[in-house]
Design a protein around this motif. Structure first.
Motif, PDB file in Angstrom:
ATOM      1  N   VAL A 111       1.119  -1.373   0.648  1.00 52.98           N
ATOM      2  CA  VAL A 111       0.157   0.113   0.181  1.00 52.98           C
ATOM      3  C   VAL A 111       0.422   1.287  -0.063  1.00 52.98           C
ATOM      4  CG1 VAL A 111      -2.672  -0.779   1.462  1.00 52.98           C
ATOM      5  CG2 VAL A 111      -0.264  -0.029   2.609  1.00 52.98           C
ATOM      6  N   PHE A 112       2.282   1.152   0.625  1.00 47.83           N
ATOM      7  CA  PHE A 112       2.483   2.249   1.004  1.00 47.83           C
ATOM      8  C   PHE A 112       3.456   2.594  -0.355  1.00 47.83           C
ATOM      9  CE2 PHE A 112       2.360   0.494   5.270  1.00 47.83           C
ATOM     10  CZ  PHE A 112       1.566   1.713   5.537  1.00 47.83           C
ATOM     11  N   VAL A 113       4.757   1.465  -1.361  1.00 49.77           N
ATOM     12  CA  VAL A 113       5.293   1.901  -1.976  1.00 49.77           C
ATOM     13  C   VAL A 113       4.108   2.090  -3.584  1.00 49.77           C
ATOM     14  CG1 VAL A 113       5.142  -0.374  -2.944  1.00 49.77           C
ATOM     15  CG2 VAL A 113       7.032   1.012  -3.291  1.00 49.77           C
ATOM     16  N   THR A 114       3.357   1.672  -3.808  1.00 55.13           N
ATOM     17  CA  THR A 114       1.828   2.027  -4.535  1.00 55.13           C
ATOM     18  C   THR A 114       1.602   2.987  -4.469  1.00 55.13           C
ATOM     19  OG1 THR A 114       0.070   0.579  -3.272  1.00 55.13           O
ATOM     20  CG2 THR A 114       1.856  -0.215  -5.046  1.00 55.13           C
ATOM     21  N   ARG A 115       0.835   3.582  -2.883  1.00 52.19           N
ATOM     22  CA  ARG A 115      -0.239   5.183  -3.536  1.00 52.19           C
ATOM     23  C   ARG A 115       0.769   5.719  -3.033  1.00 52.19           C
ATOM     24  NH1 ARG A 115      -4.777   1.775   1.130  1.00 52.19           N
ATOM     25  NH2 ARG A 115      -5.976   0.300  -0.950  1.00 52.19           N
ATOM     26  N   ARG A 116       1.348   5.633  -1.964  1.00 51.08           N
ATOM     27  CA  ARG A 116       2.551   7.318  -1.168  1.00 51.08           C
ATOM     28  C   ARG A 116       3.725   7.005  -2.062  1.00 51.08           C
ATOM     29  NH1 ARG A 116       2.189   8.165   4.824  1.00 51.08           N
ATOM     30  NH2 ARG A 116       0.474   7.623   5.070  1.00 51.08           N
ATOM     31  N   ALA A 117       3.951   6.457  -2.683  1.00 48.90           N
ATOM     32  CA  ALA A 117       5.165   6.611  -4.028  1.00 48.90           C
ATOM     33  C   ALA A 117       5.457   6.134  -4.824  1.00 48.90           C
ATOM     34  CB  ALA A 117       6.945   5.384  -3.146  1.00 48.90           C
ATOM     35  N   TYR A 118       4.321   6.257  -5.420  1.00 52.75           N
ATOM     36  CA  TYR A 118       4.052   6.320  -6.871  1.00 52.75           C
ATOM     37  C   TYR A 118       5.175   7.045  -7.334  1.00 52.75           C
ATOM     38  CZ  TYR A 118       1.165   4.755 -10.744  1.00 52.75           C
ATOM     39  OH  TYR A 118       1.059   4.448 -12.467  1.00 52.75           O
ATOM     40  N   ASP A 119       4.745   8.193  -7.236  1.00 54.30           N
ATOM     41  CA  ASP A 119       5.795   9.369  -8.670  1.00 54.30           C
ATOM     42  C   ASP A 119       7.444   8.615  -8.379  1.00 54.30           C
ATOM     43  OD1 ASP A 119       6.176  11.545 -10.191  1.00 54.30           O
ATOM     44  OD2 ASP A 119       6.203  13.088  -8.897  1.00 54.30           O
ATOM     45  N   PHE A 120       7.547   8.427  -7.220  1.00 53.30           N
ATOM     46  CA  PHE A 120       9.424   8.455  -6.821  1.00 53.30           C
ATOM     47  C   PHE A 120       9.663   7.032  -7.812  1.00 53.30           C
ATOM     48  CE2 PHE A 120      10.218  10.986  -4.168  1.00 53.30           C
ATOM     49  CZ  PHE A 120       9.492  11.755  -3.850  1.00 53.30           C
ATOM     50  N   VAL A 121       8.444   5.453  -7.624  1.00 52.90           N
ATOM     51  CA  VAL A 121       8.867   4.857  -8.676  1.00 52.90           C
ATOM     52  C   VAL A 121       8.930   4.685 -10.039  1.00 52.90           C
ATOM     53  CG1 VAL A 121       7.884   2.428  -9.239  1.00 52.90           C
ATOM     54  CG2 VAL A 121       7.718   2.834  -6.882  1.00 52.90           C
ATOM     55  N   ALA A 122       8.052   5.899 -10.289  1.00 51.97           N
ATOM     56  CA  ALA A 122       7.792   5.909 -11.807  1.00 51.97           C
ATOM     57  C   ALA A 122       8.767   7.008 -12.712  1.00 51.97           C
ATOM     58  CB  ALA A 122       6.196   7.132 -12.439  1.00 51.97           C
ATOM     59  N   ILE A 123       9.264   7.943 -11.782  1.00 54.08           N
ATOM     60  CA  ILE A 123      10.344   9.039 -12.477  1.00 54.08           C
ATOM     61  C   ILE A 123      12.241   8.528 -11.777  1.00 54.08           C
ATOM     62  CG2 ILE A 123      11.200  10.938 -12.358  1.00 54.08           C
ATOM     63  CD1 ILE A 123       8.449  10.230 -14.040  1.00 54.08           C
ATOM     64  N   ALA A 124      11.740   8.680 -10.358  1.00 54.25           N
ATOM     65  CA  ALA A 124      13.746   7.966  -9.978  1.00 54.25           C
ATOM     66  C   ALA A 124      13.999   6.670 -10.021  1.00 54.25           C
ATOM     67  CB  ALA A 124      13.037   7.975  -8.217  1.00 54.25           C
ATOM     68  N   CYS A 125      12.611   5.914 -10.888  1.00 50.89           N
ATOM     69  CA  CYS A 125      13.776   4.611 -10.797  1.00 50.89           C
ATOM     70  C   CYS A 125      12.342   4.393 -12.762  1.00 50.89           C
ATOM     71  CB  CYS A 125      12.428   3.480  -9.863  1.00 50.89           C
ATOM     72  SG  CYS A 125      13.178   3.787  -8.131  1.00 50.89           S
ATOM     73  N   ALA A 126      11.962   3.772 -12.424  1.00 50.15           N
ATOM     74  CA  ALA A 126      11.184   3.320 -14.134  1.00 50.15           C
ATOM     75  C   ALA A 126      11.593   4.018 -14.985  1.00 50.15           C
ATOM     76  CB  ALA A 126       9.840   2.676 -13.684  1.00 50.15           C
ATOM     77  N   HIS A 127      11.733   5.594 -15.163  1.00 47.61           N
ATOM     78  CA  HIS A 127      11.947   6.535 -16.106  1.00 47.61           C
ATOM     79  C   HIS A 127      13.141   6.153 -16.841  1.00 47.61           C
ATOM     80  CE1 HIS A 127      12.532   9.819 -18.365  1.00 47.61           C
ATOM     81  NE2 HIS A 127      11.032  10.071 -19.132  1.00 47.61           N
ATOM     82  N   SER A 128      14.277   5.702 -15.364  1.00 49.90           N
ATOM     83  CA  SER A 128      15.979   5.392 -15.324  1.00 49.90           C
ATOM     84  C   SER A 128      16.560   3.953 -15.709  1.00 49.90           C
ATOM     85  CB  SER A 128      16.943   6.211 -14.444  1.00 49.90           C
ATOM     86  OG  SER A 128      16.214   7.714 -14.679  1.00 49.90           O
ATOM     87  N   MET A 129      15.493   3.524 -16.210  1.00 53.19           N
ATOM     88  CA  MET A 129      15.924   1.677 -15.511  1.00 53.19           C
ATOM     89  C   MET A 129      16.332   2.112 -14.662  1.00 53.19           C
ATOM     90  SD  MET A 129      14.054   0.134 -18.291  1.00 53.19           S
ATOM     91  CE  MET A 129      14.653  -1.159 -18.187  1.00 53.19           C
ATOM     92  N   ALA A 130      16.202   2.279 -13.508  1.00 52.30           N
ATOM     93  CA  ALA A 130      17.090   1.924 -12.270  1.00 52.30           C
ATOM     94  C   ALA A 130      17.279   0.754 -11.880  1.00 52.30           C
ATOM     95  CB  ALA A 130      16.722   3.212 -11.461  1.00 52.30           C
ATOM     96  N   ASN A 131      18.024   0.543 -11.665  1.00 50.34           N
ATOM     97  CA  ASN A 131      18.494  -1.639 -10.938  1.00 50.34           C
ATOM     98  C   ASN A 131      17.754  -1.278  -9.174  1.00 50.34           C
ATOM     99  OD1 ASN A 131      18.810  -3.624 -12.715  1.00 50.34           O
ATOM    100  ND2 ASN A 131      20.634  -2.569 -12.780  1.00 50.34           N
ATOM    101  N   VAL A 132      16.511  -0.783  -9.336  1.00 49.57           N
ATOM    102  CA  VAL A 132      16.266  -1.202  -8.018  1.00 49.57           C
ATOM    103  C   VAL A 132      14.534  -2.127  -7.865  1.00 49.57           C
ATOM    104  CG1 VAL A 132      14.351  -0.104  -5.970  1.00 49.57           C
ATOM    105  CG2 VAL A 132      15.526   1.220  -7.596  1.00 49.57           C
ATOM    106  N   LYS A 133      14.948  -3.157  -7.202  1.00 48.21           N
ATOM    107  CA  LYS A 133      14.145  -4.044  -6.833  1.00 48.21           C
ATOM    108  C   LYS A 133      13.431  -4.056  -5.559  1.00 48.21           C
ATOM    109  CE  LYS A 133      16.772  -5.467  -9.877  1.00 48.21           C
ATOM    110  NZ  LYS A 133      16.450  -4.809 -12.166  1.00 48.21           N
ATOM    111  N   ILE A 134      11.827  -3.670  -5.848  1.00 47.37           N
ATOM    112  CA  ILE A 134      10.659  -3.526  -4.988  1.00 47.37           C
ATOM    113  C   ILE A 134      10.363  -4.773  -4.516  1.00 47.37           C
ATOM    114  CG2 ILE A 134       8.812  -2.095  -3.673  1.00 47.37           C
ATOM    115  CD1 ILE A 134       9.667  -0.115  -6.745  1.00 47.37           C
ATOM    116  N   PHE A 135      10.183  -5.195  -3.222  1.00 52.54           N
ATOM    117  CA  PHE A 135       9.780  -6.510  -2.719  1.00 52.54           C
ATOM    118  C   PHE A 135       8.375  -5.735  -1.674  1.00 52.54           C
ATOM    119  CE2 PHE A 135      11.559 -10.510  -4.238  1.00 52.54           C
ATOM    120  CZ  PHE A 135      12.572  -9.967  -4.757  1.00 52.54           C
TER     121      PHE A 135
END
Lengths: 328, 280
Positions: free
Chosen positions: A98-122
């Motif tokens: 709930v916290f990574v999706t609802r709260r940190a969504y923009d960070f997952v999208a821009i800080a991580c996915a947009h740059s293909m950053a090697n972040v593995k979220i469990f």
């Protein structure tokens, strides 16, 4: 209509409990990650005050110099993980779904996915996996996360698969969102099972009458239901879809085409998750079969025991069995 | 190869750095003429800081943008891109001939920064995301025993974002003394003057565990002194609060009441360039 209250015991924080007739593995995520950390020094791990409740502490205990707890700060968890990835690390991080999706969504999208950053979220407690109510039930996480481009999404079935996923994601380029199973995680799949990123797997052969397409721990439930259905003379096939994104359209269409009718089962709302992906793919390809969606209706869900909630909201074993046998 | 690549910076040549800052302003105004609009006031305001970093403080190599031990500069305010492209061109990451494509369709120099541009480390623009990434970079570089440092610019407006404070606490908790936060306090945000009660910024950063200095961000001597003082490795992250003037170098832009996003007509442009030369 007022339903009769049913009083049962709740349990905490998404921890799966030992089931009488199931083999289980305790904390497969953290123990496998700790082992992987021995082999690969570039792996680091973080949590946002959810070390104990995400089973990641075996990594901390073995590799304390490569582990950070950022406190209850999920946006910073994702940002810090992204920064580590951008200087060459593979950053595994944990919090509740709930916290990574609802709260940190923009960070997952821009800080991580947009740059293909090697972040593995469990992500702990995905879907309806605990009795803490809507604050802790990520019943729309697949729907949200599939909207992020270049993000890989994996929903493992059991301990066997989760351990393979821990290793596999290190070599999947970019950011990965994994639905975590924790506690005494059951073993549902055979030792011979091999997780291949992006690929669905036929885990039960049927006679072509009924096909179940499932993901996550609902595949374990589907296996149990299919076994029970043989008593009613129904021999269902099962296609397990562990990778939600990228979606294995080809395997799903082949499976759908080979069955008279389908059941889609997921630990998620009926909209925006696996059932939506399956029906989109079928519609686009002109593969038309009756489909029963086993999942959650739209809504916020209350507190209560896991068993109580699953039965009430229609994702328990009897519900899957009814869909397979009775076609309703 | 720049002199700062393998050795710590020596004494700053303040006069030469002022010339560099002037060059950055000139390049930005040249880009403005092509586009006719942009976040010029902020870019002019941050020009001295970027000159001090790229021509004095940073250990970097434009010929090898991926050098693992380079110092990282993270621009959080992606809309200051015009200033970044100016300094990247002046430093040799970009060809000056590419600058007129700023903000045009298909350009590698978009209106807000993305890491598609040589020399841009992270995607800026979603404000409040960069300081946390800077903390992560600093942790990773420290883990590797790298001498590299991380410099992260963000604005006073970004102090509105809760994530900035999460990152401030994280940086202090983990003692990343290889990280320097550069807080551009220019007093403006999209709707006008900075809205919420963010002051006293320096006192707040100090209270959050950061070794903090406060300078006039358009005073080159003060800037280079603060950067030199921020090299100390004492277990505390560093912060420099930069009091900058939007439009610095061109009085007519400084005087504009609404400076967040500026349009410059061709008629105005020549006058602005005259002011820039008169004020160097």
């Amino acid at each position: 209509m007022t339903s009769t209250p049913v009083f049962g015991q709740t349990r905490g924080m998404g921890e799966l409990i030992e089931v009488a007739d199931k083999e289980t593995v305790l904390a497969p995520f953290g123990t496998e990650l700790a082992a992987l950390g021995r082999e690969r020094p570039e792996i680091v791990a973080l949590t946002a005050d959810m070390g104990r409740y995400s089973d990641i502490l075996p990594f901390r205990d073995e590799h304390p110099d490569r582990f950070w707890n950022v406190g209850m700060a999920e946006q910073n968890l994702i940002a810090t993980s992204a920064g580590l990835a951008k200087v060459g690390k593979i950053a595994y991080c944990t919090t509740y779904s709930v916290f990574v999706t609802r709260r940190a969504y923009d960070f997952v999208a821009i800080a991580c996915a947009h740059s293909m950053a090697n972040v593995k979220i469990f992500a702990g407690m995905p879907g309806l996996m605990n009795g803490y109510g809507a604050t802790h039930q990520a019943t729309e996480d697949l729907n949200m996360m599939r909207g992020i481009a270049d993000l890989t999404i994996i929903d493992p079935c059991d301990a066997t698969e989760l351990r393979q996923v821990v290793r596999a994601v290190a070599d999947i380029p970019g950011t990965v969102y994994v639905r975590l199973l924790r506690g005494h995680v059951p073993v549902e799949l055979p030792d011979s099972y091999e997780f291949i990123p992006g690929r669905a797997a036929r885990v039960r052969q049927g006679d072509g009458s009924v096909g179940v397409i499932s993901t996550g721990y609902m595949t374990g439930r589907a296996l149990d239901a299919a076994q029970a259905a043989t008593g009613s003379g129904v021999d269902a096939g099962i296609l397990h879809v562990p990778t939600i994104k990228p979606f294995d359209t080809e395997a799903v269409l082949e499976f759908a085409s080979a069955h008279d009718r389908l059941v889609v089962a997921e630990n998620h709302k009926k909209t925006g998750g696996l059932a939506t992906l399956v029906t989109e793919a079928m519609f686009d390809a002109g593969v038309l079969r009756p489909v029963i969606r086993v999942g959650l209706e739209d809504g916020f869900f209350e507190c209560g025991s896991q068993e109580y909630l699953e039965a009430k909201y229609g994702v328990d074993l009897p519900r899957v069995l009814r869909a397979i046998v009775d076609g309703v | 190869m720049p002199a700062t690549l393998t050795s710590p910076p020596g004494t700053a040549d303040v006069a030469a750095l002022k010339d560099r800052a002037h060059e950055l302003r000139r390049l930005q105004m040249t880009m403005t003429r092509g586009k006719g609009e942009g976040y010029i006031a902020q870019g002019l305001g941050i020009a001295d800081t970027l000159a001090a970093l790229y021509f004095h403080e940073l250990r970097h190599d434009p010929a090898d943008p991926d050098w693992p031990d380079r110092d990282r500069f993270l621009l959080s305010t992606g809309h200051y891109s015009i200033a970044m492209y100016a300094v990247l061109a002046a430093a040799g990451y970009l060809d000056e001939d590419e600058l007129p494509t700023y903000g045009l369709n298909g350009s590698r120099l978009p209106m807000s920064t993305f890491d598609i541009t040589p020399g841009i480390e992270v995607v800026g623009g979603s404000l409040g995301q960069c300081l946390g990434q800077a903390v992560g970079m600093a942790l990773g570089l420290r883990l590797d025993g790298s001498p590299a440092r991380v410099f992260c610019e963000f604005s006073d407006g970004e102090l509105d974002e809760g994530s900035t404070w999460e990152a401030l606490m994280g940086g202090a908790t983990f003692g990343v003394d290889n990280l320097v936060a550069l807080v551009d306090c220019n007093g403006i945000q999209a709707d006008g003057p900075v809205t919420v009660a963010i002051e006293p910024v320096a006192d707040k950063l100090t209270a959050f565990g950061w070794d903090t200095r406060e300078v006039d961000g358009n005073d080159m001597q003060a800037l280079t002194d603060a950067l030199a003082a921020s090299r100390e490795r004492d277990g505390r992250p560093k912060a420099i609060v930069l009091r900058t003037t939007p439009g610095s170098g061109i009085p007519s832009i400084v005087a504009r009441p609404r400076a967040h996003f500026i349009r410059v007509t061709d008629d105005e442009w020549a006058g602005f360039m005259d002011e820039l030369e008169a004020n160097r």
